[in-house]
Design an enzyme around this catalytic site. Sequence first.
Site, PDB file in Angstrom:
ATOM      1  N   HIS A 191      24.392  22.487 -12.260  1.00  0.00           N
ATOM      2  CA  HIS A 191      25.453  23.443 -12.206  1.00  0.00           C
ATOM      3  C   HIS A 191      25.802  24.407 -13.326  1.00  0.00           C
ATOM      4  O   HIS A 191      26.010  25.407 -13.526  1.00  0.00           O
ATOM      5  CB  HIS A 191      26.591  22.761 -11.610  1.00  0.00           C
ATOM      6  CG  HIS A 191      27.491  23.578 -10.613  1.00  0.00           C
ATOM      7  ND1 HIS A 191      27.060  24.192  -9.486  1.00  0.00           N
ATOM      8  CD2 HIS A 191      28.856  24.167 -10.776  1.00  0.00           C
ATOM      9  CE1 HIS A 191      28.146  24.853  -8.992  1.00  0.00           C
ATOM     10  NE2 HIS A 191      29.111  24.904  -9.936  1.00  0.00           N
ATOM     11  N   SER A 226      29.373  29.904  -9.239  1.00  0.00           N
ATOM     12  CA  SER A 226      30.083  29.102  -8.381  1.00  0.00           C
ATOM     13  C   SER A 226      31.188  29.432  -7.564  1.00  0.00           C
ATOM     14  O   SER A 226      31.010  30.430  -6.649  1.00  0.00           O
ATOM     15  CB  SER A 226      30.627  27.853  -9.523  1.00  0.00           C
ATOM     16  OG  SER A 226      30.992  26.960  -8.649  1.00  0.00           O
TER      17      SER A 226
END
Length: 408
Positions: free
Chosen positions: A384, A179
Amino acid sequence: MFSRYFFLGTLFLVLVFSTTESYSLPENKSYYIHPDTGLNITQLLSKYGYPFENHIVQTKDGYLLTLHRMPHGRQNISYSGRPAVLLVHGLLSQSTDFVNGGPEKSISYLLADRGYDVWLLNCRGNTHSRRHISLDPDVDKEKFWDFSWHEMGIYDLPNTIDYILNITNQDALFYIGHSQGTTAFFVMASLLPKYNGKIRHMSALAPSALFSNNMDIKFRTLANFRNELQVASVILNIHEFLGHMDLYLNLVKKFCLKGMETYSLCEALYVLGVGYSPTEFNMTLLPVMVSNSPSGFSVKQGFHYLQLFSNGGLFRQYDHGSLINWITYGAPTPPNYNLSNIVAPVTLHYAMKDQLADYKDAEILATLLPNASKRMVPVENFTHLDFLWGNHVKPLIYDYILNEMEKY
Ligand SMILES: *[C@@H]1O[C@H](CO)[C@@H](O)[C@H](O)[C@H]1NC(C)=O
Ligand SMILES: *[C@@H]1O[C@H](CO)[C@@H](O)[C@H](O)[C@H]1NC(C)=O
Ligand SMILES: *[C@@H]1O[C@H](CO)[C@@H](O)[C@H](O)[C@H]1NC(C)=O
Ligand SMILES: *[C@@H]1O[C@H](CO)[C@@H](O)[C@H](O)[C@H]1NC(C)=O
Ligand SMILES: *[C@@H]1O[C@H](CO)[C@@H](O)[C@H](O)[C@H]1NC(C)=O
Ligand SMILES: *[C@@H]1O[C@H](CO)[C@@H](O)[C@H](O)[C@H]1NC(C)=O
Ligand SMILES: *[C@@H]1O[C@H](CO)[C@@H](O)[C@H](O)[C@H]1NC(C)=O
């Protein structure tokens, strides 16, 4: 109008709540709590028999970053000459999130046991790196917290990479980012192109540079209220957000253990926040996750991300508003990061149901990077955080990375 005030009111409560001191809730011992709950990275590594070193990197602009190192795996075979690999965490996260899934699953252990010299960075502002040579994060708030992931890209990463290469006496290292750890990498590799030569290979987990295809209602709403939020943060003098507190773990222990009446509510909140994969998400690990994270970020980091949602698909520098942009950049809009400069070999690992790093944006990014290959996680509901803690993250992603790294 009502919804606007409702939104701001809720936000106000969240802000106030998240910045107040923590309090203790009584513990209920009759539910199963994962035995790694409450342990920090030092304690986890020593529990599982892995070596640990603590390093401090001083950045060019004076931040003191904690860099954790696992110089080798459980077996101390050859100490020197192990290829160095740098792991960089995402927003709200920190080094422990690369080890708290346990030795069978977390990437750091797998790398150390495969013969790598593993370095885990803590970017400026998180629990481990809330330090500066002259600024105090609680007193000189405005100055200390005046950074976004841009500064991580131009200071934290290059200074850390040079530090590691110097100590290990190597010319280049492997890089794995999750990320924001990918965002900062793309900043570095585009603005400081010579660092591409110091990267043997980069694995991008949930690559986060473009956001125009992200239609998630939560993030879209935040992006739409960006200006109001910015005003609120100034008025309330809030520069740091969601710093680590014992409260998070206390709440999880009180409400989110399997068998509790509130368990499904917790699950629903988690799903709302980061998405849910029935085959990947494992609630048992939640108390372990919140033992060290969330671990804080500068609100400017958040605003910089929100700017990327509505700028037509550009990856670009911080937008200060046209007046200050003129002074800072000599133009009314901020400059783009030139993705063509990123010639280091990159593999993008992205997921169809990732609510933050949308798969369409990842696929566009792959076409803009001159030396990238892309790989969609072959599971329908991967999200995620499954890149760190998913039940099958090892066979689905890490094994692929370990094999690929041997080619560079
Ligand atoms: C983890 O906790 C132990 C015991 O409190 C402490 O000595 C150690 O410094 C901590 N490690 C980190 C990385 O904070
Ligand atoms: C591993 O071996 C090297 C040299 O063989 C030695 O310097 C180092 O201290 C050893 N580390 C541990 C944790 O035993
Ligand atoms: C490299 O490491 C040595 C000793 O560890 C240190 O004296 C030197 O200042 C370092 N150089 C750089 C550029 O960090
Ligand atoms: C971006 O970088 C590429 C390759 O280094 C260069 O050819 C191109 O002119 C740059 N674009 C801009 C807008 O600076
Ligand atoms: C891609 O990376 C490889 C390995 O570092 C390098 O040999 C090659 O020149 C790079 N390709 C481009 C287009 O930069
Ligand atoms: C993926 O999630 C959807 C919606 O929650 C569900 O209907 C579907 O069965 C899931 N697929 C798998 C393979 O678990
Ligand atoms: C969930 O995590 C626990 C503890 O790490 C583990 O024992 C269990 O096997 C996991 N469940 C699944 C379905 O992988």
